[in-house]
Design an enzyme around this catalytic site. Structure first.
Site, PDB file in Angstrom:
ATOM      1  N   GLU A   1      34.629  64.468 -23.143  1.00 31.55           N
ATOM      2  CA  GLU A   1      35.629  64.875 -24.123  1.00 31.55           C
ATOM      3  C   GLU A   1      35.992  63.795 -25.144  1.00 31.55           C
ATOM      4  O   GLU A   1      37.139  63.333 -25.187  1.00 31.55           O
ATOM      5  CB  GLU A   1      36.903  65.348 -23.406  1.00 31.55           C
ATOM      6  CG  GLU A   1      36.664  66.550 -22.521  1.00 31.55           C
ATOM      7  CD  GLU A   1      37.965  67.199 -22.029  1.00 31.55           C
ATOM      8  OE1 GLU A   1      39.059  66.659 -22.296  1.00 31.55           O
ATOM      9  OE2 GLU A   1      37.882  68.256 -21.393  1.00 31.55           O
TER      10      GLU A   1
ATOM     11  N   GLU B   1      33.502  71.507 -16.849  1.00 37.53           N
ATOM     12  CA  GLU B   1      34.856  71.565 -16.272  1.00 37.53           C
ATOM     13  C   GLU B   1      35.444  72.932 -16.546  1.00 37.53           C
ATOM     14  O   GLU B   1      35.291  73.477 -17.647  1.00 37.53           O
ATOM     15  CB  GLU B   1      35.822  70.543 -16.905  1.00 37.53           C
ATOM     16  CG  GLU B   1      35.605  69.129 -16.485  1.00 37.53           C
ATOM     17  CD  GLU B   1      36.613  68.160 -17.126  1.00 37.53           C
ATOM     18  OE1 GLU B   1      37.726  68.581 -17.500  1.00 37.53           O
ATOM     19  OE2 GLU B   1      36.249  66.980 -17.259  1.00 37.53           O
TER      20      GLU B   1
HETATM   21  C1  FCB Z   1      40.257  67.516 -19.077  1.00 35.63           C
HETATM   22  C2  FCB Z   1      39.851  66.139 -18.606  1.00 35.63           C
HETATM   23  C3  FCB Z   1      40.015  65.944 -17.132  1.00 35.63           C
HETATM   24  C4  FCB Z   1      41.279  66.588 -16.605  1.00 35.63           C
HETATM   25  C5  FCB Z   1      41.350  68.037 -17.049  1.00 35.63           C
HETATM   26  C6  FCB Z   1      42.559  68.766 -16.531  1.00 35.63           C
HETATM   27  O1  FCB Z   1      40.623  67.452 -20.422  1.00 35.63           O
HETATM   28  O2  FCB Z   1      38.506  65.884 -18.933  1.00 35.63           O
HETATM   29  O3  FCB Z   1      39.980  64.567 -16.853  1.00 35.63           O
HETATM   30  O4  FCB Z   1      42.365  65.862 -16.998  1.00 35.63           O
HETATM   31  O5  FCB Z   1      41.360  68.078 -18.449  1.00 35.63           O
END
Ligand code: FCB
Length: 445
Positions: free
Chosen positions: A162, A355
């Site tokens: 990110e 994620e």
């Molecule tokens: C994302 C991050 C991760 C975690 C999630 C909830 O933005 O990559 O580290 O904090 O959110």
């Protein structure tokens, strides 16, 4: 849950054979053992009063550095194919730091779990700064060191996590480390991270690695109305979150003339940045509803947004929200994936969801099960619509240090008692284990 009659009546449809199922974590959020590594920008940031909501630090976190064997057993019990973790650059800079990842990789492989390291998940060594171009070259050198040690056993690599959030939250708004509030003067931070990514791809390939991706956060941007001012603001937000980070990588160009605002020989850098990827990782949590600026400071999802931003983030009405206040919109994942496929066509390599998850309290976390169930079905609809998706990773294995929120947000499939470090699998852990078991039976059969 396996004994939920609704789930039995409507099982999650089978994903293709070879689909990669995993869970994700990051070093700073779980490892602890801060005394066995150099400091990062996050250590400096959390030491400043008022930066982290509950005043906590990640000095111990889940103590994963000392409890990795137990955590690998949890991964094996869950039945995932792969584990996405991050390598702490400040730890690698310390004597013996790489030994920890060396052991972790061996333990994962012995447990039948594929290691998928991310080389940078926000914990920059404290003496480095993404405003400096040289940080990109330093990242490539560090990447060479890591692949030199782990590359004989690790196939799948992620360069950055990110860069959008690290730029926006860390350098534009200052709610994350290093806490800079540069607004649009933070753009070089985006460019230098993207350059670092491209240089790292070259370094990894030079060392023989052949399965390289990035984990970018993306989400649909929903205009607050069809009024021109709202449409314009939403389009701008879409540039900042999605296009600014996808297009240099996939198309070799910055959107909307933003390249003119970037430092250095941008045309030459874009050639490096757009080194072909083997796959494209997407972190998806929720869409964002965006309208014209309202001329006032806005608090949203734990973030304070100053009045001078050219957009306002607004609540999505009529949908459930997580304990973090994030809207739950599974169909946003289908929309995001089909939009990316339509926008980028053949330039979009196979996608992996790196994620997806939610923060909820409690061990009997039916709301997390509903969230994951909905998102898996939404992901399957994207596959049916022809998007080439190859994997899905849940955020996260363990409750952990959720950045500026401290320990107040629990994203884990496994509960962690931070006083005793006791791990307790939640209902969602058993549910996901059963879902993965059913997927294997069906794709084999
Ligand atoms: C994302 C991050 C991760 C975690 C999630 C909830 O933005 O990559 O580290 O904090 O959110």
């Amino acid at each position: 849950m396996a004994n939920d009659p609704r789930a039995a009546a409507h099982p999650i449809p089978p994903f293709p054979a070879g689909f990669l199922w995993g869970v994700s974590t990051s070093a700073h959020q779980i490892e602890g053992a801060a005394d066995a590594r150099e400091p990062s920008v996050w250590d400096a940031f959390t030491a400043e009063p008022g930066r982290v909501k509950d005043g906590s630090t990640a000095a111990v976190a889940c103590d994963h550095y000392h409890r990795h064997t137990e955590d690998v057993a949890l991964l094996a019990g869950l039945g995932v194919d792969a584990y996405r973790f991050s390598v702490s650059w400040p730890r690698v800079n310390s004597p013996g730091g790489l030994d920890f990842y060396d052991r972790l990789v061996d333990e994962l492989l012995a447990a039948g779990v594929r290691p998928v390291p991310t080389l940078f998940h926000w914990d920059l060594p404290v003496d480095l700064d993404w405003l400096e171009r040289d940080t990109a070259s330093r990242f490539a050198e560090y990447s060479s060191t890591v692949v030199g040690r782990l590359g004989d056993r690790v196939q799948k690599w992620i360069t950055l996590n990110e860069p959008a959030e690290h730029t926006l939250l860390g350098h534009a708004l200052g709610t994350h480390a290093p806490g800079k509030q540069l607004l649009f003067d933070a753009l070089p931070v985006a460019h230098h991270q993207l350059l670092a990514h491209g240089l790292a791809v070259q370094a990894l390939r030079a060392a023989g690695a052949g399965d390289i991706g990035i984990a970018n956060s993306h989400g649909p941007t929903w205009p607050a109305s069809q009024e021109p001012a709202d449409l314009e603001a939403a389009a701008f937000y879409d540039v900042l979150l999605n296009r600014l980070f996808a297009e240099p990588l996939l198309l070799g160009e910055y959107p909307e003339g933003l390249g003119d605002l970037m430092p250095g020989d941008v045309a030459a850098d874009l050639k490096v940045i757009s080194e072909p990827l083997d796959w494209y990782g997407i972190n998806y949590y929720a869409p964002t509803r965006v309208g014209a600026p309202q001329g006032t400071e806005i608090e949203f999802g734990g973030i304070t947004m100053p009045a001078e931003l050219p957009f306002s983030v607004q609540e999505i009405e009529g949908v459930p929200v997580t304990d973090f206040g994030w809207p739950v919109v599974p169909e946003g994942l289908t929309e995001l994936l089909t939009t990316f496929r339509d926008r980028y066509g053949d330039r979009l390599p196979p996608v992996v969801i790196t994620e997806n998850g939610c923060s909820y309290e409690g061990l009997d976390d039916q709301a997390r099960i509903a969230y994951l169930d909905g998102h898996l079905r939404a992901l399957h609809r994207a596959l049916e619509a022809g998007v080439d998706v190859r994997g899905y990773f849940v955020w996260s294995l363990l409750d952990n240090f959720e950045w500026a929120e401290g320990y107040a947000r629990r994203f884990g499939l496994v509960h962690v008692d931070f006083a005793t470090q006791e791990r307790t699998p939640k209902a969602s852990y058993a549910w996901l284990r059963d879902v993965l078991g059913a997927q294997r039976t069906r794709t084999r059969g």
